[in-house]
Design a protein around this motif. Structure first.
Motif, PDB file in Angstrom:
ATOM      1  N   ASN A 108      41.074  47.797  30.714  1.00 31.83           N
ATOM      2  CA  ASN A 108      39.755  47.738  31.503  1.00 31.83           C
ATOM      3  C   ASN A 108      39.833  47.409  32.675  1.00 31.83           C
ATOM      4  O   ASN A 108      39.298  48.014  33.851  1.00 31.83           O
ATOM      5  CB  ASN A 108      38.747  47.094  30.766  1.00 31.83           C
ATOM      6  N   PHE A 112      39.025  49.919  36.084  1.00 36.09           N
ATOM      7  CA  PHE A 112      38.041  49.611  37.096  1.00 36.09           C
ATOM      8  C   PHE A 112      38.878  49.489  38.533  1.00 36.09           C
ATOM      9  O   PHE A 112      38.412  50.006  39.511  1.00 36.09           O
ATOM     10  CB  PHE A 112      37.739  48.061  36.966  1.00 36.09           C
ATOM     11  N   HIS A 113      40.166  49.162  38.399  1.00 35.35           N
ATOM     12  CA  HIS A 113      40.889  49.252  40.027  1.00 35.35           C
ATOM     13  C   HIS A 113      41.094  50.591  40.069  1.00 35.35           C
ATOM     14  O   HIS A 113      40.838  51.008  41.412  1.00 35.35           O
ATOM     15  CB  HIS A 113      42.338  48.470  39.690  1.00 35.35           C
ATOM     16  N   TRP A 114      41.449  51.615  39.321  1.00 38.75           N
ATOM     17  CA  TRP A 114      41.692  53.076  39.698  1.00 38.75           C
ATOM     18  C   TRP A 114      40.335  53.619  40.377  1.00 38.75           C
ATOM     19  O   TRP A 114      40.305  54.466  41.034  1.00 38.75           O
ATOM     20  CB  TRP A 114      42.399  53.686  38.535  1.00 38.75           C
ATOM     21  N   LEU A 115      39.285  53.385  39.559  1.00 42.75           N
ATOM     22  CA  LEU A 115      38.031  53.898  39.747  1.00 42.75           C
ATOM     23  C   LEU A 115      37.216  53.390  41.089  1.00 42.75           C
ATOM     24  O   LEU A 115      36.759  54.384  41.974  1.00 42.75           O
ATOM     25  CB  LEU A 115      37.058  53.888  38.595  1.00 42.75           C
ATOM     26  N   SER A 116      37.681  52.052  41.281  1.00 42.43           N
ATOM     27  CA  SER A 116      36.806  51.370  42.369  1.00 42.43           C
ATOM     28  C   SER A 116      37.633  51.434  43.528  1.00 42.43           C
ATOM     29  O   SER A 116      37.293  51.130  44.642  1.00 42.43           O
ATOM     30  CB  SER A 116      36.378  50.104  42.085  1.00 42.43           C
ATOM     31  N   GLY A 117      39.027  51.349  43.362  1.00 44.05           N
ATOM     32  CA  GLY A 117      39.996  51.059  44.496  1.00 44.05           C
ATOM     33  C   GLY A 117      40.105  49.446  44.821  1.00 44.05           C
ATOM     34  O   GLY A 117      40.709  49.202  45.533  1.00 44.05           O
ATOM     35  N   ALA A 118      39.268  48.709  43.928  1.00 42.81           N
ATOM     36  CA  ALA A 118      39.141  47.179  44.230  1.00 42.81           C
ATOM     37  C   ALA A 118      40.822  46.664  43.791  1.00 42.81           C
ATOM     38  O   ALA A 118      41.467  47.149  42.777  1.00 42.81           O
ATOM     39  CB  ALA A 118      38.230  46.556  43.602  1.00 42.81           C
ATOM     40  N   HIS A 122      41.017  41.089  42.240  1.00 47.14           N
ATOM     41  CA  HIS A 122      39.504  41.221  42.264  1.00 47.14           C
ATOM     42  C   HIS A 122      38.835  41.822  41.099  1.00 47.14           C
ATOM     43  O   HIS A 122      37.974  41.497  40.677  1.00 47.14           O
ATOM     44  CB  HIS A 122      39.041  41.664  43.627  1.00 47.14           C
ATOM     45  N   ALA A 123      39.326  42.890  40.588  1.00 46.31           N
ATOM     46  CA  ALA A 123      39.113  43.708  39.532  1.00 46.31           C
ATOM     47  C   ALA A 123      38.879  42.722  38.475  1.00 46.31           C
ATOM     48  O   ALA A 123      38.092  43.021  37.570  1.00 46.31           O
ATOM     49  CB  ALA A 123      39.632  44.895  39.378  1.00 46.31           C
ATOM     50  N   TRP A 126      35.508  40.840  38.281  1.00 51.86           N
ATOM     51  CA  TRP A 126      34.513  41.568  38.051  1.00 51.86           C
ATOM     52  C   TRP A 126      34.354  42.086  36.943  1.00 51.86           C
ATOM     53  O   TRP A 126      33.452  42.089  36.073  1.00 51.86           O
ATOM     54  CB  TRP A 126      34.446  42.778  39.115  1.00 51.86           C
ATOM     55  N   VAL A 127      35.401  42.800  36.241  1.00 48.87           N
ATOM     56  CA  VAL A 127      35.687  43.007  34.925  1.00 48.87           C
ATOM     57  C   VAL A 127      35.267  41.813  33.951  1.00 48.87           C
ATOM     58  O   VAL A 127      34.525  42.132  32.918  1.00 48.87           O
ATOM     59  CB  VAL A 127      36.742  43.847  34.537  1.00 48.87           C
TER      60      VAL A 127
END
Length: 378
Positions: A108, A112-118, A122-123, A126-127
């Protein structure tokens, strides 16, 4: 379908009348809005915003995930991101060439990293914080089911677990996000399974149960044991001569489908170190457990997990539920009592000390506490 289509058509007709300014329709809307169920829905939305908001606020003040757990989970998520999926080699972070750890949370984080670029570091935060909120919100349907359909019970569960109890909010201090991810799915899997077990016959909803249980299996091995104990306790409490065959068939249907989905990963896990450690713990007799393992498995100060007033309220909620002969309350209480025995098998002279620690169990106490306290508040 015909009933659903008629209901949908009626709803659209009502919306058209409201947009045309039909006063009677507006009055009906406000009557529904101010009804007990309407107010419960509004309160749930407000509480959900608060639960998520405070967690994101805390996460925003962190530069990196905390504690040793936060470090190792970030490394695993980074490796999944670097390898575009699961991996064998841990290079360049560690001299390891196998991977048999549960990976649901890390997958997950990578997504999140792939989708947001974060950045992954940091991902991970947030996750983890989003899952912290979901772990609370997923108690809503479970509390409603325990209460026999009272929506305010679900609202009470979200209030208690999300804003009054220290767990699961405190998980951020340890970066213990994998267990949190497992507990999000645990609440869903328990609710779906419970509903399926009570159905008079098997239907397509079993597919959702398969996915939930298999997803739990690849997300956290110990929390999967929590689910298995729930199923066993449910069977024990449902053991009637006229229904035992149906209950067994339902459980076998759920277990068989979920197992087949999990088999590809199980084949990879069995030769690994995780399975060997578990086998050693299960084979070690209660009299042969080391002093270190016994000390590590102590319960400790229970005020860390809940304040004294919360323990008292939990006891009152349990008593009220049993006095009212609520089967759901009995099921939840028996489930967690069985888990307590499982984490302390030496109490009944059984092996397995350390396979599931008291710490892992007690930081998940917000689940029965939230559900039972919510039931009383509801």
């Amino acid at each position: 379908r015909s009933g659903a289509e008629a209901q949908s058509a009626g709803w659209l007709d009502s919306m058209r009348r409201m947009l045309r300014g039909d006063s009677g329709c507006w009055q009906a809307f406000f009557r529904g809005f101010l009804s007990p169920d309407g107010l419960a829905a509004v309160t749930l939305v407000v509480l959900s915003g608060l639960v998520l908001g405070v967690r994101l606020y805390v996460g925003g003040g962190l530069a990196v995930p905390l504690w040793g757990d936060g470090y190792q989970h970030t490394v695993m998520a980074q490796l999944i991101a670097d390898n575009q999926g699961l991996f064998d080699s841990w290079a360049p972070y560690a001299p390891l060439t196998t991977f048999t750890y549960h990976f649901g949370f890390h997958a997950n984080v990578a997504a999140f990293h792939w989708l947001s670029g974060a950045p992954v570091i940091h991902a991970t935060i947030w996750v983890g914080q989003i899952l912290n909120a979901l772990a609370v919100l997923c108690l809503y349907p479970l509390a409603v089911k325990v209460s026999g359909g009272k929506r305010w019970a679900g609202v009470g569960a979200v209030l208690a677990a999300g804003l009054l109890l220290p767990m699961p909010m405190y998980y951020v201090n340890w970066g213990r996000y994998t267990q949190l991810a497992g507990q999000v799915i645990l609440a869903v899997a328990v609710y779906l399974s419970w509903s399926f077990f009570e159905a008079p016959k098997r239907d397509a909803r079993v597919v959702s149960v398969w996915i939930a249980v298999a997803g739990l299996a690849v997300t956290h091995y110990r929390v999967l044991a929590f689910y298995i104990v729930f199923v066993l306790v449910y069977l024990a409490l449902s053991w009637r001569r006229e229904t035992w065959r149906r209950s067994l068939m339902h459980v076998a249907w759920v277990g068989g489908g979920a197992f087949l989905l999990f088999v590809p990963w199980l084949i990879r896990v069995l030769p690994g170190q995780v399975a060997q450690i578990l086998l050693h713990q299960v084979k070690t007799a209660a009299t042969q457990v080391s002093t270190f393992d016994m000390q590590y498995n102590t319960i400790g100060d229970i005020r860390l997990f809940m304040a004294p007033w919360a323990w008292l309220l939990l006891a009152v909620s349990l008593g009220v539920g049993l006095w009212r002969r609520q089967r759901g309350v009995l099921l939840v209480a028996a489930w967690w009592f069985a888990l307590l025995v499982l984490t302390n098998p030496s109490w009944v002279s059984l092996p397995g000390t350390g396979a599931i620690s008291n710490f892992a169990l007690f930081i998940g106490l917000y689940i029965p506490a939230g559900v039972l306290i919510g039931n009383t508040l509801g």
